[in-house]
Motif scaffolding. Sequence first.
Motif, PDB file in Angstrom:
ATOM      1  N   GLY A  22      26.165  11.033  39.140  1.00 44.34           N
ATOM      2  CA  GLY A  22      26.121   9.658  39.626  1.00 44.34           C
ATOM      3  C   GLY A  22      24.972   9.338  40.551  1.00 44.34           C
ATOM      4  O   GLY A  22      24.886   8.237  41.089  1.00 44.34           O
ATOM      5  N   VAL A  23      24.067  10.281  40.753  1.00 42.31           N
ATOM      6  CA  VAL A  23      22.894  10.042  41.592  1.00 42.31           C
ATOM      7  C   VAL A  23      21.820   9.433  40.696  1.00 42.31           C
ATOM      8  O   VAL A  23      21.207  10.127  39.895  1.00 42.31           O
ATOM      9  CB  VAL A  23      22.402  11.358  42.248  1.00 42.31           C
ATOM     10  CG1 VAL A  23      21.155  11.106  43.074  1.00 42.31           C
ATOM     11  CG2 VAL A  23      23.498  11.979  43.086  1.00 42.31           C
ATOM     12  N   LYS A  24      21.624   8.134  40.810  1.00 42.78           N
ATOM     13  CA  LYS A  24      20.734   7.411  39.893  1.00 42.78           C
ATOM     14  C   LYS A  24      19.456   6.876  40.552  1.00 42.78           C
ATOM     15  O   LYS A  24      18.519   6.533  39.863  1.00 42.78           O
ATOM     16  CB  LYS A  24      21.479   6.224  39.269  1.00 42.78           C
ATOM     17  CG  LYS A  24      22.771   6.602  38.572  1.00 42.78           C
ATOM     18  CD  LYS A  24      22.531   7.310  37.275  1.00 42.78           C
ATOM     19  CE  LYS A  24      23.860   7.512  36.549  1.00 42.78           C
ATOM     20  NZ  LYS A  24      23.809   8.482  35.509  1.00 42.78           N
ATOM     21  N   THR A  25      19.438   6.806  41.889  1.00 42.99           N
ATOM     22  CA  THR A  25      18.278   6.229  42.574  1.00 42.99           C
ATOM     23  C   THR A  25      17.841   7.138  43.719  1.00 42.99           C
ATOM     24  O   THR A  25      18.574   8.045  44.129  1.00 42.99           O
ATOM     25  CB  THR A  25      18.607   4.847  43.166  1.00 42.99           C
ATOM     26  OG1 THR A  25      19.584   5.006  44.202  1.00 42.99           O
ATOM     27  CG2 THR A  25      19.127   3.891  42.100  1.00 42.99           C
ATOM     28  N   LYS A  27      17.645   6.208  46.703  1.00 39.91           N
ATOM     29  CA  LYS A  27      18.578   5.926  47.797  1.00 39.91           C
ATOM     30  C   LYS A  27      19.827   6.799  47.670  1.00 39.91           C
ATOM     31  O   LYS A  27      20.301   7.352  48.664  1.00 39.91           O
ATOM     32  CB  LYS A  27      18.953   4.444  47.783  1.00 39.91           C
ATOM     33  CG  LYS A  27      19.724   3.993  48.993  1.00 39.91           C
ATOM     34  CD  LYS A  27      19.914   2.487  48.971  1.00 39.91           C
ATOM     35  CE  LYS A  27      20.656   2.039  50.209  1.00 39.91           C
ATOM     36  NZ  LYS A  27      20.807   0.579  50.246  1.00 39.91           N
ATOM     37  N   ASP A  28      20.353   6.932  46.446  1.00 34.06           N
ATOM     38  CA  ASP A  28      21.504   7.812  46.217  1.00 34.06           C
ATOM     39  C   ASP A  28      21.165   9.242  46.603  1.00 34.06           C
ATOM     40  O   ASP A  28      21.970   9.936  47.225  1.00 34.06           O
ATOM     41  CB  ASP A  28      21.922   7.800  44.736  1.00 34.06           C
ATOM     42  CG  ASP A  28      22.492   6.480  44.260  1.00 34.06           C
ATOM     43  OD1 ASP A  28      22.899   5.651  45.101  1.00 34.06           O
ATOM     44  OD2 ASP A  28      22.525   6.278  43.027  1.00 34.06           O
ATOM     45  N   LYS A  31      21.184   9.836  50.308  1.00 41.11           N
ATOM     46  CA  LYS A  31      22.521   9.800  50.908  1.00 41.11           C
ATOM     47  C   LYS A  31      23.307  11.089  50.703  1.00 41.11           C
ATOM     48  O   LYS A  31      24.335  11.283  51.343  1.00 41.11           O
ATOM     49  CB  LYS A  31      23.335   8.642  50.316  1.00 41.11           C
ATOM     50  CG  LYS A  31      22.883   7.290  50.762  1.00 41.11           C
ATOM     51  CD  LYS A  31      23.779   6.235  50.145  1.00 41.11           C
ATOM     52  CE  LYS A  31      23.390   4.845  50.553  1.00 41.11           C
ATOM     53  NZ  LYS A  31      24.277   3.840  49.925  1.00 41.11           N
ATOM     54  N   LEU A  32      22.829  11.970  49.805  1.00 40.66           N
ATOM     55  CA  LEU A  32      23.559  13.201  49.525  1.00 40.66           C
ATOM     56  C   LEU A  32      23.652  14.085  50.763  1.00 40.66           C
ATOM     57  O   LEU A  32      22.659  14.342  51.437  1.00 40.66           O
ATOM     58  CB  LEU A  32      22.869  14.004  48.423  1.00 40.66           C
ATOM     59  CG  LEU A  32      23.112  13.626  46.993  1.00 40.66           C
ATOM     60  CD1 LEU A  32      22.345  14.565  46.070  1.00 40.66           C
ATOM     61  CD2 LEU A  32      24.573  13.621  46.640  1.00 40.66           C
ATOM     62  N   ASN A  36      28.480  16.751  49.486  1.00 37.74           N
ATOM     63  CA  ASN A  36      28.309  16.099  48.174  1.00 37.74           C
ATOM     64  C   ASN A  36      27.637  17.036  47.174  1.00 37.74           C
ATOM     65  O   ASN A  36      28.030  17.084  46.009  1.00 37.74           O
ATOM     66  CB  ASN A  36      27.456  14.836  48.273  1.00 37.74           C
ATOM     67  CG  ASN A  36      28.005  13.797  49.209  1.00 37.74           C
ATOM     68  OD1 ASN A  36      27.273  13.305  50.061  1.00 37.74           O
ATOM     69  ND2 ASN A  36      29.274  13.450  49.088  1.00 37.74           N
TER      70      ASN A  36
END
Length: 77
Positions: A22-25, A27-28, A31-32, A36
């Motif tokens: 689900g890490v697509k950008t 920014k994602d 945030k990890l 995670n």
Amino acid sequence: MSEKRTNFQQKTRVLNKLFSSGVKTEKDLQKLTLENILEIKNITIPEMAIITELQKQVKSGTLYSYLAGGGENEPRE
């Protein structure tokens, strides 16, 4: 060339795991947290190191150079 190719293949494998998680950008990715990262299916310690390096490269704006095998201190154009 073979070492760079293997290194690129490792990075690609990690990117695929991130996309599947689900890490697509960028920014994602930023945030990890370690928690995670540990939840990613079949993640290895060397792959965790690549993820933290990806995070550093995104932050410094040198992700493309990093993926291409360039050094992290190469100048941005």
